[in-house]
Design an enzyme around this catalytic site. Sequence first.
Site, short mmCIF file in Angstrom:
data_model
loop_
_atom_site.label_atom_id
_atom_site.label_comp_id
_atom_site.label_asym_id
_atom_site.label_seq_id
_atom_site.Cartn_x
_atom_site.Cartn_y
_atom_site.Cartn_z
N ALA A 194 -3.04 4.06 -4.57
CA ALA A 194 -2.13 5.15 -4.93
C ALA A 194 -0.96 5.12 -3.97
O ALA A 194 -1.14 5.13 -2.75
CB ALA A 194 -2.85 6.50 -4.83
N ALA A 245 0.93 2.84 1.27
CA ALA A 245 -0.12 3.43 0.44
C ALA A 245 -0.44 4.83 0.93
O ALA A 245 -0.42 5.10 2.13
CB ALA A 245 -1.38 2.58 0.48
N ASP A 246 -0.72 5.71 -0.01
CA ASP A 246 -1.22 7.04 0.33
C ASP A 246 -2.73 7.09 0.26
O ASP A 246 -3.36 7.90 0.93
CB ASP A 246 -0.61 8.08 -0.60
CG ASP A 246 0.82 8.41 -0.20
OD1 ASP A 246 1.02 9.46 0.43
OD2 ASP A 246 1.73 7.62 -0.49
N ARG A 247 -3.30 6.21 -0.55
CA ARG A 247 -4.76 6.09 -0.60
C ARG A 247 -5.12 4.75 -1.24
O ARG A 247 -4.56 4.37 -2.27
CB ARG A 247 -5.38 7.23 -1.41
CG ARG A 247 -6.91 7.24 -1.41
CD ARG A 247 -7.44 8.37 -2.30
NE ARG A 247 -7.05 9.69 -1.80
CZ ARG A 247 -7.90 10.61 -1.35
NH1 ARG A 247 -9.19 10.33 -1.30
NH2 ARG A 247 -7.47 11.79 -0.96
#
EC number: 5.3.1.23
Length: 382
Positions: free
Chosen positions: A262, A252-254
């Site tokens: 995201a 995950a990036d966020r």
Amino acid sequence: MLQAIKFSKGNLEILDQLQLPFVEEYIPIRTTEDGWHAIKDMKVRGAPAIAIVAMLALAAELTSAVDSDKLSQSPEEVCQYITEKLAYLVTSRPTAVNLADAARKLEAVVTDCTKAPGSTGHEVATAFIKAAEDMMGKDLEDNKRIGHNGAEWIAIHAAKGNSEVAVLTHCNTGSLATSGYGTALGVVRSLAEKNTLRHAYCTETRPYNQGSRLTAFELVHDKIPATLITDSMAAALLADTKVGVNAIVVGADRVAANGDTANKIGTYALAVLAKYHGVKFLVAAPRTTIDMATASGKDIVIEQRAASEVTSIKGPRAGSEATDQIAIETVKIAAPGINVWNPAFDITPASLIDGIITEVGVVEKGADEKYHLGGLFDGSTF
């Protein structure tokens, strides 16, 4: 295990991921500008690695200033300098929350040091450098805990009575995306170390091919049994009962407060496929990736990338790997003049995620079928 980030005595080097898997070259990062461009140009990528390289780039610059006696003795001036550099570094990759989180934490460190009675500019810089180094060490420890927690969860909830499991992963979330070991790929590594991994599958991850270039490179390097597929083969793979994929694990990036995630473009599609085929879908990420200030995925800014990433592809000419001279070339693969839409990330709704693997445990949805991630930070979840 691969080492993508090397930092010693103020000297920072990163493995240039644009040249992998054909050329292994470490490039020096001496300034914040070097770090910014390395992140923006994707010579380094992966949310944890981006944050670490950004902080260490500034640490390298500060070390050089200290060693050459070019640093102001005013703690306020050094603090302001660091704060401005951190703000600049955050603009290199806005979607990855780890970068902004790291900047906030280290800004707090230097602010506190600046306020200390009798502090000097040298002490403020030294405090930042030490905090950046400590951040790298903690990331590696967290990754190994994530790997263990994810492997244990899969054995209990996804193995379906089997002693070994098959796992599909997307993009690159291993040593090349972190300080080492990895998040989602760390789960795969942990399964392999426990002798409970039957087989790993990785998507090529168009358009930047992080799966075929980087994840496949790591799996081969570590001698983990693995197979590469194109992104469009995932549905057929999950439908094949002979393959028997037990779980999909992504990074995950966020992660928003409600669990919306995201991650690399294509993640959402895999989550939809997993739900249809009854395959467990897991997100592996440290708590630094969870952004409690972002209510849902609707509030996450999605980075748009250049059209050329879709209309062209890079690699050595076939057969050139047999020689000592490998030149990376760019080849066009799309009709000239076609319009291109190239979001770097997509949003996977929390409703499609079976668990979020962190360094302190795996969070599942509550009785209300919603994630309550605040407990990860106040100690009430585990």
